[in-house]
Design a protein around this motif. Structure first.
Motif, PDB file in Angstrom:
ATOM      1  N   UNK A 313       0.808  -1.221   0.000  1.00 24.97           N
ATOM      2  CA  UNK A 313       0.000   0.000   0.000  1.00 24.97           C
ATOM      3  C   UNK A 313       0.839   1.268   0.000  1.00 24.97           C
ATOM      4  N   UNK A 314       2.172   1.123  -0.035  1.00 28.07           N
ATOM      5  CA  UNK A 314       3.015   2.323   0.029  1.00 28.07           C
ATOM      6  C   UNK A 314       3.010   3.065  -1.298  1.00 28.07           C
ATOM      7  N   UNK A 315       2.697   4.354  -1.269  1.00 32.10           N
ATOM      8  CA  UNK A 315       2.873   5.274  -2.397  1.00 32.10           C
ATOM      9  C   UNK A 315       3.394   6.590  -1.812  1.00 32.10           C
ATOM     10  N   UNK A 316       3.821   7.478  -2.697  1.00 31.38           N
ATOM     11  CA  UNK A 316       4.226   8.800  -2.228  1.00 31.38           C
ATOM     12  C   UNK A 316       3.903   9.810  -3.312  1.00 31.38           C
ATOM     13  N   UNK A 317       4.194  11.084  -3.033  1.00 33.80           N
ATOM     14  CA  UNK A 317       3.689  12.143  -3.906  1.00 33.80           C
ATOM     15  C   UNK A 317       4.224  12.070  -5.324  1.00 33.80           C
ATOM     16  N   UNK A 318       5.368  11.416  -5.535  1.00 27.20           N
ATOM     17  CA  UNK A 318       5.947  11.353  -6.867  1.00 27.20           C
ATOM     18  C   UNK A 318       5.634  10.045  -7.590  1.00 27.20           C
ATOM     19  N   UNK A 319       4.973   9.096  -6.902  1.00 24.83           N
ATOM     20  CA  UNK A 319       4.680   7.807  -7.534  1.00 24.83           C
ATOM     21  C   UNK A 319       3.467   7.180  -6.856  1.00 24.83           C
ATOM     22  N   UNK A 320       2.376   7.012  -7.618  1.00 24.58           N
ATOM     23  CA  UNK A 320       1.164   6.441  -7.044  1.00 24.58           C
ATOM     24  C   UNK A 320       0.981   4.965  -7.394  1.00 24.58           C
ATOM     25  N   UNK A 321       1.939   4.382  -8.122  1.00 24.03           N
ATOM     26  CA  UNK A 321       1.912   2.947  -8.396  1.00 24.03           C
ATOM     27  C   UNK A 321       2.721   2.247  -7.313  1.00 24.03           C
ATOM     28  N   UNK A 322       2.082   1.427  -6.450  1.00 23.33           N
ATOM     29  CA  UNK A 322       2.822   0.802  -5.347  1.00 23.33           C
ATOM     30  C   UNK A 322       4.003  -0.051  -5.808  1.00 23.33           C
ATOM     31  N   UNK A 324       5.967   0.401  -8.333  1.00 20.61           N
ATOM     32  CA  UNK A 324       7.089   1.264  -8.686  1.00 20.61           C
ATOM     33  C   UNK A 324       7.569   2.076  -7.488  1.00 20.61           C
ATOM     34  N   UNK A 325       6.628   2.438  -6.615  1.00 20.75           N
ATOM     35  CA  UNK A 325       7.004   3.244  -5.454  1.00 20.75           C
ATOM     36  C   UNK A 325       7.960   2.494  -4.545  1.00 20.75           C
ATOM     37  N   UNK A 326       7.765   1.191  -4.409  1.00 21.50           N
ATOM     38  CA  UNK A 326       8.640   0.421  -3.524  1.00 21.50           C
ATOM     39  C   UNK A 326      10.081   0.439  -4.037  1.00 21.50           C
ATOM     40  N   UNK A 327      10.251   0.482  -5.364  1.00 20.29           N
ATOM     41  CA  UNK A 327      11.596   0.498  -5.937  1.00 20.29           C
ATOM     42  C   UNK A 327      12.289   1.830  -5.692  1.00 20.29           C
ATOM     43  N   UNK A 328      11.507   2.895  -5.486  1.00 19.25           N
ATOM     44  CA  UNK A 328      12.101   4.195  -5.180  1.00 19.25           C
ATOM     45  C   UNK A 328      12.612   4.256  -3.748  1.00 19.25           C
ATOM     46  N   UNK A 329      12.076   3.409  -2.882  1.00 19.53           N
ATOM     47  CA  UNK A 329      12.380   3.516  -1.464  1.00 19.53           C
ATOM     48  C   UNK A 329      13.268   2.402  -0.951  1.00 19.53           C
ATOM     49  N   UNK A 330      13.063   1.173  -1.442  1.00 19.11           N
ATOM     50  CA  UNK A 330      13.670  -0.012  -0.834  1.00 19.11           C
ATOM     51  C   UNK A 330      14.245  -0.906  -1.912  1.00 19.11           C
ATOM     52  N   UNK A 331      15.240  -1.685  -1.551  1.00 18.16           N
ATOM     53  CA  UNK A 331      15.816  -2.680  -2.446  1.00 18.16           C
ATOM     54  C   UNK A 331      15.138  -4.019  -2.160  1.00 18.16           C
ATOM     55  N   UNK A 332      14.300  -4.526  -3.082  1.00 14.71           N
ATOM     56  CA  UNK A 332      13.582  -5.776  -2.814  1.00 14.71           C
ATOM     57  C   UNK A 332      14.489  -6.999  -2.655  1.00 14.71           C
TER      58      UNK A 332
END
Length: 399
Positions: A313-322, A324-332
């Motif tokens: 469910x994580x999104x942020x102001x620059x990415x609303x696709x969860x 893709x958003x996870x790749x901006x924040x964390x290394x899977x």
């Protein structure tokens, strides 16, 4: 924990019986006194340093899952090798990417240089590799690169997630390097370390000191290297480190004249395995610059954030696709903590070399295998979602 068993020798005591005869005894020579045996000192066991507890040992983790449905490649190649003289490289670069995307071993072999094919290292096994997004750039003014989203590494040994690879080409335009790690260790440096040239890759350096006198550079550092598992350097199977000093001489045009490794000593320890070129080796802080109350606030933020990453469910102001958003924040490729507590976190202050940049507070979250997820805090003491997390590997400490 191993126990130390000390075997003590048995002591035998002899009992002497004295007899009193009726007749007067003959004079008996006085026996020579035998010195009493000196007791051997009990050996004192060598003190074994108490190992630092692993802060990740008491935590639970979950791996993130990425969509595995292959998507048609989106080759954003506006800057990928666009000069006329790079058309051969461009063609082979495309061929290599297509080979990875379609798991085509023959196409992969056709795009590679003879030096890679004859290196003695195997080509990576592409079976089961799933790539869902591709970004190509560079080559005109920057190093040609590809960012690949790896949903399933299959048999390649690659980590899942979004990772950056750098191309290099030989004189015939064939790919002679496509690595997600750092560059190959130079042959002279490998020989100075007592390593086989051509199969080791540089993974980073610690405690670097550089001095320069005219055109002579003197360097001392702890250099970390990894033995490549495959010809493309997708993964390493062994990590070692060496404390080295080296002298490099250049001419007036900055061309290399001479390189000498003046000293080299291996640094023992269990060095963690890197995932890609963004991992860095360091000594994590052992305490905190944040107060107990501040640590609790950060802990609450992190646990909310980690729950969102795990349930998608994580999104942020620059990415609303969860996804893709996870790749901006964390290394899977790294597991996400289920829940952290204030006592496992570490914090310190990052000082920038540029005095115009204000210092930042860093928070360190322990992960398995000697890894730490590191994030910055904003001035409002919020986790900085814009910069996301970097991943630090804990260098072994001396015993």
């Amino acid at each position: 924990m191993k126990s130390l068993s000390l075997t003590l020798p048995a002591l035998l005591l002899a009992a002497l019986t004295a007899c009193s005869p009726l007749s007067a005894p003959e004079a008996t020579p006085t026996p020579t006194a035998t010195p009493a045996a000196t007791a051997e000192p009990t050996p004192t066991p060598t003190a074994v340093p108490t190992p630092t507890p692993d802060p990740s040992a008491g935590l639970e983790y979950e791996m993130l899952t990425l969509p595995t449905t292959p998507q048609p490649p989106h080759l954003y190649d506006g800057e990928f090798l666009t000069r006329d003289e790079t058309q051969t490289e461009r063609s082979n670069g495309y061929a290599l990417i297509e080979a990875l995307y379609t798991n085509d071993a023959d196409k992969l072999r056709g795009a590679l240089s003879d030096s890679l094919l004859d290196s003695g290292l195997p080509l990576p096994d592409l079976t089961g590799l799933v790539i869902t997004d591709i970004f190509l750039a560079g080559g005109t003014y920057d190093v040609p690169m590809a960012a690949l989203t790896i949903a399933d590494p299959g048999a390649t040994g690659l980590p899942a997630g979004n990772h950056e690879f750098h191309f290099s080409f030989d004189e015939e335009g064939k790919v002679d390097g496509f690595s997600m790690l750092n560059g190959d260790l130079q042959d002279d440096a490998a020989r100075g370390m007592g390593l086989e040239p051509g199969v080791w890759v540089s993974l980073g350096s610690l405690d670097v000191t550089d001095t320069r006198k005219d055109n002579v550079y003197l360097t001392s550092a702890t250099r970390v290297v990894g033995r490549k598992r495959d010809a493309l350097g997708f993964a390493v199977e062994e990590v070692r480190a060496f404390s080295i000093t080296e002298r490099t001489t250049y001419d007036g045009d900055n061309n290399l004249v001479e390189y000498t490794m003046t000293s080299c000593e291996e640094v023992p320890g269990n060095w963690p395995m890197p995932q890609d070129r963004n991992d860095w080796y360091t000594q994590p802080p052992t305490d905190n610059c944040l107060s107990d109350a501040q640590l609790q606030l950060v802990t609450d933020q992190l646990n909310t954030l980690f729950a969102q990453l795990r349930d998608g469910t994580y999104t942020w102001e620059w990415e609303d696709d969860p996804d893709k958003a996870v790749l901006d924040l964390w290394d899977p490729a790294r597991p996400v903590p289920v829940e952290v507590t204030p006592d496992v976190l570490r914090s310190d202050v990052l000082q920038y070399s540029n005095p115009d940049i204000a210092p930042k507070t860093r928070v360190w979250v322990p992960l398995p295998d000697g890894c730490w997820a590191v994030c910055l805090l904003t001035e409002e003491e919020q986790v900085d979602l814009f910069t996301g997390f970097s991943f630090a590997l804990a260098a072994p400490t001396a015993a």
